[in-house]
Write an enzyme that holds these catalytic residues in place. Structure first.
Site, PDB file in Angstrom:
ATOM      1  CB  CYS A  62      34.752  61.532  75.609  1.00 46.11           C
ATOM      2  SG  CYS A  62      34.107  62.627  74.309  1.00 46.11           S
TER       3      CYS A  62
ATOM      4  NE  ARG B 296      30.568  67.102  68.239  1.00 42.58           N
ATOM      5  CZ  ARG B 296      30.847  68.077  69.108  1.00 42.58           C
ATOM      6  NH1 ARG B 296      29.857  68.802  69.625  1.00 42.58           N
ATOM      7  NH2 ARG B 296      32.094  68.334  69.465  1.00 42.58           N
TER       8      ARG B 296
END
Length: 334
Positions: free
Chosen positions: A154, A235
């Protein structure tokens, strides 16, 4: 002729691929005839119908022990661990969408071919595959002879359209990328053992630096950028939507206005690249089907040093690209 697909692995990407097929413009050309997943069919049907990120599926969903029925279409279901034993030949499967995250090398994905599938499209970076594709950037490289292909990641799907424009127009000499990325299922809700000590920590409590190969993978998609980009991931505690922060040194002086103009012009008519000038935040791009939405508000330039940012729904955009790439793979000619 309708292309017959099978989905191996009915997790976040597998389910969203099926949702995208039924809620988008793909049904006239693509048909999912089988889903293989080790989970219980009833649970998978429920998770497909009700989604914490993308909401309720708008169509009718039913199931039994051997099938999932979506908007009247019957899809065979199985729970077979070894891909070589799957019934792809009897089901006439043209392309397997390999979405488990387990069979990402050419050798492992080839088990689907042994089972009778025509081709395999991997929903992750692949090892020793015949092509790595970012739809809208390099899908023209696909050939009919290609049987095992990677749809990249992605993040590479977000980065490549922006890098392509900057390199074509300004000449990228080298660059660094950080993806500020939503947490995913390979992390944990609370601290727990993980061989990657960063990913051993709670995904909901910290910003977590970790590695990514997305920047280097751009060189597989755009060979002229091989060795020029690298990067890392951070993250963060959001459930979906991520942000690419790209800094590159280009071959000549430029300006914020020029960079924004180049990306705006490239986005016009592009099936994958968007352009944003509104004061938006990550949640505003949830369920956006585009691969990359360049945000003109955050462009910075200092001589030949350029910073560009692009948003992406790391689930929905990529799932739509899986279907676009499947169509391109089926249509490829030698």
């Amino acid at each position: 002729m309708t292309i017959r697909l099978a989905i191996n692995g009915f997790g976040r990407i597998g389910r969203n691929v099926l949702r995208a097929l039924y809620t988008g413009h793909y049904r006239e050309q693509l048909q999912v005839v089988a889903i293989n997943d080790l989970g219980d069919a009833a649970v998978n049907a429920h998770l497909f119908q009700y989604d914490s990120v993308h909401g309720h599926f708008p169509g009718e969903v039913e199931h039994d022990a051997e099938s999932l029925r979506v908007m009247g279409d019957r899809i065979a279901v199985s729970a077979i661990r070894n891909p070589a034993e799957l019934p792809w030949k009897s089901l006439g499967v043209d392309i397997v969408l390999e979405c488990t995250g387990l069979f990402t090398s050419r050798d492992k994905a080839a088990a689907h071919l042994q089972a009778g599938a025509g081709k395999v499209l991997i929903s992750a970076p692949g090892k020793d595959v015949e092509a790595t594709v970012v739809y809208g950037v390099n899908h023209e490289v696909l050939r009919a002879s290609h049987r095992i292909v990677s749809n990249a990641s992605c993040t590479t799907n977000c980065l490549a359209p922006v890098a392509q424009v900057l390199h074509r127009e300004l000449g990228i000499e080298h660059g660094l990328m950080t993806t500020i990325h939503a947490y995913t299922n390979d992390q944990n809700l609370s601290d727990v053992y993980h061989p990657d000590l960063y990913r051993a920590r709670s995904a909901t409590q910290s910003m977590i630096p970790t590695k990514t190969g997305a920047a280097e993978a751009v060189g597989l998609v755009l060979p002229e950028l091989a060795g020029k980009l690298t990067g890392l991931a951070v993250r963060v505690p959001v459930i979906n939507v991520s942000l690419v922060d790209l800094t590159v040194q280009v071959a000549r002086d430029t300006s914020v206005d020029e960079v924004n103009r180049l990306l705006r012009e490239a986005s016009e008519g592009s099936p994958v690249l968007g352009y944003n000038t509104q004061p938006l935040v990550s949640v505003d791009f949830n369920h956006d089907p585009r691969s990359s939405i360049f945000d003109a508000n955050h462009t910075k330039v200092s001589g030949r040093l350029v910073k560009a940012m692009a948003w992406y729904d790391n689930e929905w955009g990529f799932s739509n690209r899986m279907l676009d790439s499947a169509l391109a793979l089926a249509a490829a000619r030698d």
